[in-house]
Structures are given as C-alpha cells and as structure tokens.
Design an enzyme around this catalytic site. Structure first.
Site, PDB file in Angstrom:
ATOM      1  N   HIS A 280    -131.327 -35.520  14.205  1.00 52.71           N
ATOM      2  CA  HIS A 280    -129.973 -35.900  13.210  1.00 52.71           C
ATOM      3  C   HIS A 280    -130.236 -35.173  11.968  1.00 52.71           C
ATOM      4  O   HIS A 280    -131.230 -34.873  11.521  1.00 52.71           O
ATOM      5  CB  HIS A 280    -129.690 -37.156  13.426  1.00 52.71           C
ATOM      6  CG  HIS A 280    -130.950 -38.019  12.888  1.00 52.71           C
ATOM      7  ND1 HIS A 280    -131.300 -37.983  11.484  1.00 52.71           N
ATOM      8  CD2 HIS A 280    -131.790 -38.636  13.317  1.00 52.71           C
ATOM      9  CE1 HIS A 280    -132.344 -38.809  11.145  1.00 52.71           C
ATOM     10  NE2 HIS A 280    -132.944 -39.435  12.302  1.00 52.71           N
TER      11      HIS A 280
ATOM     12  N   ASP B 113    -137.364 -37.582  14.948  1.00 56.08           N
ATOM     13  CA  ASP B 113    -138.515 -37.094  14.527  1.00 56.08           C
ATOM     14  C   ASP B 113    -139.609 -37.662  15.324  1.00 56.08           C
ATOM     15  O   ASP B 113    -140.692 -36.841  15.639  1.00 56.08           O
ATOM     16  CB  ASP B 113    -138.851 -37.222  12.857  1.00 56.08           C
ATOM     17  CG  ASP B 113    -138.464 -38.811  12.475  1.00 56.08           C
ATOM     18  OD1 ASP B 113    -138.386 -39.438  13.433  1.00 56.08           O
ATOM     19  OD2 ASP B 113    -138.457 -39.113  11.393  1.00 56.08           O
TER      20      ASP B 113
END
Length: 419
Positions: free
Chosen positions: A50, A326
């Site tokens: 994102h 991540d």
C-alpha cells in the site's frame, strides 16, 4: 478454486520435458540468448505494498509529530468507484484490523494506519508506470479497465483497498468498461500476509521472538543508544520496528522528525530488517512456507492455468493485482532469493511476467522488483525458463491442505502430549 496437486505436478513435469527437448538440438552448452522479439507477453502478476500511511503506533515522546486530517485529502485524479466482495463474490467481510486502528488517535487527529494523500499519489504513479509498460509500450491491456482482463485481490484493510483504487485510476486513467470488484478474504483465513491468528504452528514458532530480538547482541546496544537519544525510557516497549514505522512515515510526508531518528536513519532501517529476519527465522523452510506458502501457491496456480491449453479463457486473466504489505513482500523476496536487505518501501511492487516464445512455444518468466529486473535463485538468467522458476518456488509453495496440516501440526502434537 484450487487446482489438484497432481495436475500441477504433471504440468510442471511436461513443461520440463518440453524444455529439455527444445534444448537438445543446441547441445548442453548452448548459451544462445533468447530472441526477445519472438516473445509474447501472456500474463502479468503484481504484488504491491500500500501507499504511504500514518504510523501504526506512536512513539512515547512529549514532542510528537502532528498527523492532521488535511493529509487525508483525496487527489481528484485518483477517484474511482469500486465494490468489495469476499472471495466467492458475496458481501465484504468485517475488518478487525480497521476497527483496531480506529482505537488509536494520533496527535493532530488522524487514526493509526490511514492512507494519506501522499500514499494515494504514490499508488497513482505506480498505476501510471504499469500503464506505460502494459498499455502504451506494449499493447497488452485494453486502455480502459475490463473485468475480463483484470483480477484484483486485496487484504481487507481500508488503506489497501484505497491504494488499489488509486493504482487502478492511474493504470486506466479512470476509464472502465465494467464494474471494478476487489476480492477480499476473512481475516481468519487471509493468506496475503503471514497469518499468525490462523496458523497455530507459525504463532508458536514466533512467539516471544519480537521481544527476544531486541535483546540480541548489536541490536540491544543500538536500541539503547537510539532510545536514550530520543528520551524514551528503557522500559517503554519500543523496538526498531516501531522506530522505523514512525521514521518512514514522517520522512515520506516531510514532517519534522526527531533529530535522533534522522541521525540514525540508516542504522534504524538495518536493525529493523535484522529484527524482522530474527522473527521470521528466514533460514527455517517451514516458517517461510507457513508465512507465504499459500500465496506462492496462488501465484503458481495462475502461471500453470495460463500455460495449460485446456484452461477456458474465462478462467484466467491477463493481469492479477494483489494488494499486500511489507510483511508479505519480505518473506516473498527471501523465498525468491532476491531480498536486498532493505525494508520494502511504501507503494513498492514485485511483478511477475509470463512470456511464450512464438516459435518454440517455450515459456519464460521475467521478475521485477521496484521496476528493476531480478534474477531469482535457481535461474541462470533474468529471462527464466518457467520450469526453473517453478522449481525455485516449489520449495516453499503450500496448497491449502498442506498449509492447514502444517499450521495445525504443533497443536496436534501438543494435544497428543496431553498439553
């Protein structure tokens, strides 16, 4: 939804046999490069993080950064209507993470983990890069969104859904020929990130490792140095993951960071990576399998469906988009042998392209990370024969049945021992 294991295995074997047969006339030492002009792009899969957001947990400082609602302004060029469903096309599942984020109000008024204008612009820019690659440079995708060409899946977290909207707005310049549907899963069964809630064995293996990481030689001394420089008490539960999360968010928004964060920026990122690697136990095959094995299975299944001539056109897409995190990308990069020991930044993408040779009909995979070509482990070149690529990921891939078995393994053993 899932292809049977036997079908995947036989397809992989057939691909290998075809490649061996094609290679034989040139001899084992034939190093003639593939003529790229004879390659036809057949499918693209993009896994992305994102865009920039507010921190997930504020630092315990008196002089905290202000996160003001003005940072949430939606850029007009990113506006696009979309619908969210579950994987079966039913109603959108509840998002427990979004409920948790709204319990943390940052100084300035924003909630934790909110996608910002900067993050929306980052995702729009990524969409424009994909448009240049797959609409303008190569006429692969239609210039307008077409649901028959694109499949979209996201974790059921609002910043990821909104990041996907912005990417699509950039990719298709807000033009669509059908409804945009983003598929999500229940948090309990999500596989687009390591699912510590569902996977009991993964939770058991990593339990306590985040706290233990901060006590490791090197990490411990550096953490003490940074906390003292920032005036954070040694008893406060602040580790390098929290420090990096705040530092990265402040930097990308040009907010006035603490001087100590700026001074130790490089070290904080490296120690955050060290901490994550310690938690992940990256040398532990089963740990990585449980972290991203089911997601790798999805990517693998998409490849195998695309190369199988028996697959009906309605069952495959030209572009697959996956909005992740991540903590997804790091183990993915490790399994592919291309992790650069840098924290995956906001709006970063991992792209897998599938090509077919027009004459030999051989299949190849091309991998990109952050827009740069990569050579996965097990591959001799950036343009990797599909069977070599499948062989690399097969070490970590888990189908749903194996994933469930591995995740519940430690639990069943514990029950068997009377625990």
């Amino acid at each position: 939804m899932w292809a049977p294991v036997g079908v995947l295995t036989s397809l992989t074997y057939c691909l290998h046999q075809r490649r061996v047969a094609l290679a034989e006339p040139g001899g084992a030492d034939d190093q003639n490069p593939v003529d790229r002009s004879l390659l036809e792009l057949k499918m693209v899969q993009v896994v992305f993080r994102h865009g920039a957001r507010s921190p997930l947990k504020p630092l315990p400082q008196e002089d905290q950064v202000e996160w003001k609602p003005q940072l949430l302004e939606v850029p007009p060029q990113t506006q696009l209507d979309y619908t969210v469903t579950n994987l079966a096309g039913g109603p959108k599942p509840h998002s427990p993470f979004d409920s948790q984020y709204r319990e943390t109000t940052l100084k300035g008024g924003m909630f934790a983990g909110q996608l910002t204008k900067v993050g929306m612009e980052q995702m729009f820019a990524l969409g424009e890069r994909l448009r240049k690659n797959y609409v303008e440079d190569i006429p692969f995708l239609s210039p307008n969104f077409n649901p028959l060409e694109v499949f979209i899946r996201s974790t059921n977290i609002y910043r990821n859904l909104e990041s996907t909207r912005c990417l699509l707005a950039g990719l298709f310049q807000r033009q669509k020929e059908g409804p945009i549907v983003i598929h999500t899963d229940e948090a309990s069964s999500e596989v687009l990130y390591p699912n510590y809630q569902y996977c009991w064995n993964l939770r058991k293996r990593t339990r306590g490792r985040r706290q233990a990481a901060s006590l490791q030689p090197g990490i411990s001394e550096d953490l003490k140095k940074v906390k003292e420089g920032m005036g954070i008490a040694s008893s406060d539960e602040v580790d390098f993951l929290v420090l990096l999360d705040n530092m990265a968010a402040e930097q990308v928004h040009n907010l006035p960071s603490c001087p100590t964060l700026k001074r130790f920026a490089w070290m904080i990122e490296q120690r955050a990576v060290d901490t994550a690697m310690y938690i992940l136990q990256w040398e532990d095959r089963e740990g990585l399998q449980m972290a991203v094995g089911p997601f790798l299975h999805i990517l693998e299944s998409n490849l195998l469906k695309a190369v199988d001539p028996a697959t009906p056109p309605s069952k495959t897409r030209k572009l697959y988009l996956y909005a992740a995190h991540d903590v997804t990308l790091m183990p993915l990069l490790i399994t592919l042998g291309i992790f650069d020991h840098k924290w995956p930044p906001f709006a970063v993408d991992l792209t897998v392209e599938l090509y077919q040779h027009r004459e030999s009909k051989e299949w190849f995979v091309q991998l990109y990370y952050r827009g740069k070509e990569q050579v996965p482990k097990g591959c001799s070149d950036r343009l990797c024969p599909l069977d070599q690529f499948l062989n690399t990921i097969s070490v970590y891939t888990l189908n749903p049945e194996k994933y469930h078995m591995l995740c519940s393994e430690a639990q069943m053993m514990g029950l068997g021992n009377g625990e």
